[in-house]
Design a protein around this motif. Structure first.
Motif, PDB file in Angstrom:
ATOM      1  N   ILE A 110      42.086 -57.072   2.851  1.00 12.27           N
ATOM      2  CA  ILE A 110      41.579 -56.361   2.041  1.00 12.27           C
ATOM      3  C   ILE A 110      41.569 -57.291   0.623  1.00 12.27           C
ATOM      4  O   ILE A 110      40.484 -57.387   0.033  1.00 12.27           O
ATOM      5  CB  ILE A 110      42.288 -55.325   1.561  1.00 12.27           C
ATOM      6  N   LYS A 111      42.522 -57.923   0.270  1.00 14.46           N
ATOM      7  CA  LYS A 111      42.578 -58.847  -0.800  1.00 14.46           C
ATOM      8  C   LYS A 111      41.582 -59.823  -0.869  1.00 14.46           C
ATOM      9  O   LYS A 111      40.905 -60.106  -1.807  1.00 14.46           O
ATOM     10  CB  LYS A 111      44.194 -59.498  -1.210  1.00 14.46           C
ATOM     11  N   GLU A 112      41.612 -60.461   0.424  1.00 10.44           N
ATOM     12  CA  GLU A 112      40.792 -61.825   0.643  1.00 10.44           C
ATOM     13  C   GLU A 112      39.266 -61.133   0.613  1.00 10.44           C
ATOM     14  O   GLU A 112      38.375 -61.949  -0.144  1.00 10.44           O
ATOM     15  CB  GLU A 112      41.145 -62.394   1.901  1.00 10.44           C
ATOM     16  N   LEU A 113      39.044 -60.226   0.965  1.00 13.18           N
ATOM     17  CA  LEU A 113      37.678 -59.680   1.041  1.00 13.18           C
ATOM     18  C   LEU A 113      37.430 -59.153  -0.336  1.00 13.18           C
ATOM     19  O   LEU A 113      36.120 -59.390  -0.590  1.00 13.18           O
ATOM     20  CB  LEU A 113      37.523 -58.413   2.230  1.00 13.18           C
ATOM     21  N   ASP A 114      38.390 -58.664  -1.060  1.00 12.47           N
ATOM     22  CA  ASP A 114      38.102 -58.296  -2.366  1.00 12.47           C
ATOM     23  C   ASP A 114      37.749 -59.694  -3.461  1.00 12.47           C
ATOM     24  O   ASP A 114      36.643 -59.433  -4.147  1.00 12.47           O
ATOM     25  CB  ASP A 114      39.140 -57.254  -3.018  1.00 12.47           C
ATOM     26  N   SER A 115      38.380 -60.575  -2.911  1.00 11.65           N
ATOM     27  CA  SER A 115      38.213 -61.927  -3.936  1.00 11.65           C
ATOM     28  C   SER A 115      36.948 -62.291  -3.398  1.00 11.65           C
ATOM     29  O   SER A 115      36.204 -62.686  -4.174  1.00 11.65           O
ATOM     30  CB  SER A 115      39.359 -62.869  -3.681  1.00 11.65           C
ATOM     31  N   VAL A 172      54.188 -51.889  10.245  1.00 10.01           N
ATOM     32  CA  VAL A 172      54.207 -52.441   8.699  1.00 10.01           C
ATOM     33  C   VAL A 172      53.650 -53.791   8.825  1.00 10.01           C
ATOM     34  O   VAL A 172      52.833 -54.251   7.811  1.00 10.01           O
ATOM     35  CB  VAL A 172      55.800 -52.600   8.654  1.00 10.01           C
ATOM     36  N   SER A 173      53.821 -54.588   9.857  1.00  8.10           N
ATOM     37  CA  SER A 173      53.174 -55.706  10.113  1.00  8.10           C
ATOM     38  C   SER A 173      51.496 -55.813   9.829  1.00  8.10           C
ATOM     39  O   SER A 173      50.824 -56.508   9.211  1.00  8.10           O
ATOM     40  CB  SER A 173      53.575 -56.482  11.254  1.00  8.10           C
ATOM     41  N   ARG A 174      51.025 -54.748  10.565  1.00 16.10           N
ATOM     42  CA  ARG A 174      49.608 -54.642  10.419  1.00 16.10           C
ATOM     43  C   ARG A 174      49.128 -54.271   9.109  1.00 16.10           C
ATOM     44  O   ARG A 174      48.047 -54.633   8.758  1.00 16.10           O
ATOM     45  CB  ARG A 174      49.217 -53.674  11.402  1.00 16.10           C
ATOM     46  N   SER A 175      49.917 -53.429   8.606  1.00 14.59           N
ATOM     47  CA  SER A 175      49.430 -52.889   7.242  1.00 14.59           C
ATOM     48  C   SER A 175      49.498 -54.202   6.072  1.00 14.59           C
ATOM     49  O   SER A 175      48.653 -54.132   5.368  1.00 14.59           O
ATOM     50  CB  SER A 175      50.720 -51.844   6.433  1.00 14.59           C
ATOM     51  N   LEU A 176      50.560 -54.936   6.136  1.00 14.30           N
ATOM     52  CA  LEU A 176      50.470 -56.125   5.651  1.00 14.30           C
ATOM     53  C   LEU A 176      49.261 -57.039   5.592  1.00 14.30           C
ATOM     54  O   LEU A 176      48.767 -57.897   5.091  1.00 14.30           O
ATOM     55  CB  LEU A 176      51.766 -57.009   5.661  1.00 14.30           C
ATOM     56  N   GLU A 177      48.915 -57.229   7.002  1.00 16.46           N
ATOM     57  CA  GLU A 177      47.680 -57.966   7.539  1.00 16.46           C
ATOM     58  C   GLU A 177      46.380 -57.439   6.808  1.00 16.46           C
ATOM     59  O   GLU A 177      45.723 -58.224   6.172  1.00 16.46           O
ATOM     60  CB  GLU A 177      47.728 -57.971   8.885  1.00 16.46           C
TER      61      GLU A 177
END
Length: 158
Positions: free
Chosen positions: A62-67, A52-57
C-alpha cells in the motif's frame, strides 16, 4: 459490484492490464473478485503469524502504491502546469496579434484606397495618352507619305 467492475476495467485499461472476466471470485486480478469473501476466507484459514506477515506485506504494498500514485500525480501536475503555461503564452501571442492584424488590415485598406485613387486620377490621362499615341501613329504614316515623293525621286535618280 458493477461499479467495482467499471473502476477495475478503467484502471486495467489505463495501465494496460488484462481483466479476466471468467476468473474466480478469489482471484484478486479478476473482474469478479469478492473482497469481503476473500478476507473472511483468509482470516478463517490462516494462523495469526501468517496473518501478521500478510498484513505487513499489504502495508508495504500500500505504501509503495501510494508513493507511486503520488509520483504520478506530481508528474501529471507538472505536465498540467506546463500545458497551462504554454496555453497562456499562446493566448498572449494571439492577443498581441490582434493589434498587429488590425494595423495590417488598416494598412492594406489604405493602400487599396490609394491605389484606387491613383488609378482614377490616371484614367483620364491614360485615355489622353492613348489618343495621343494614336495621333502619333497617324502622323508617322502621314510623314511617310509626305516624304514619299522625295524618296521616289532619289530612287529614280539612282
Amino acid at each position: 459490484m458493477d461499479h467495482r467492475l467499471r473502476v477495475r476495467q478503467r484502471f486495467s485499461g489505463f495501465y494496460d492490464l488484462p481483466v479476466r472476466e471468467d476468473a474466480a471470485s478469489n482471484d484478486i486480478d479478476g473482474a469478479n473478485f469478492d473482497a469481503d469473501g476473500y478476507v473472511s476466507s483468509f482470516l478463517r484459514s490462516k494462523p495469526l503469524p501468517e496473518l501478521v506477515s500478510r498484513s505487513l506485506e499489504l502495508s508495504s504494498e500500500i505504501k509503495e502504491l501510494d508513493s507511486d500514485m503520488q509520483m504520478l500525480v506530481y508528474e501529471n501536475y507538472n505536465k498540467f502546469i506546463s500545458a497551462t503555461e504554454t496555453i497562456q503564452q499562446m493566448k498572449a501571442k494571439v492577443d498581441g496579434m490582434d493589434g498587429v492584424m488590425k494595423n495590417l488590415s488598416d494598412s492594406v485598406k489604405e493602400i487599396t484606397d490609394s491605389s484606387n485613387h491613383i488609378n482614377a486620377n490616371l484614367a483620364e490621362r491614360r485615355v489622353r495618352i492613348q489618343k495621343l499615341n494614336g495621333v502619333r501613329r497617324l502622323l508617322k504614316k502621314l510623314s511617310f507619305i509626305f516624304e514619299l515623293p522625295t524618296r521616289l525621286s532619289r530612287a529614280v535618280e539612282l
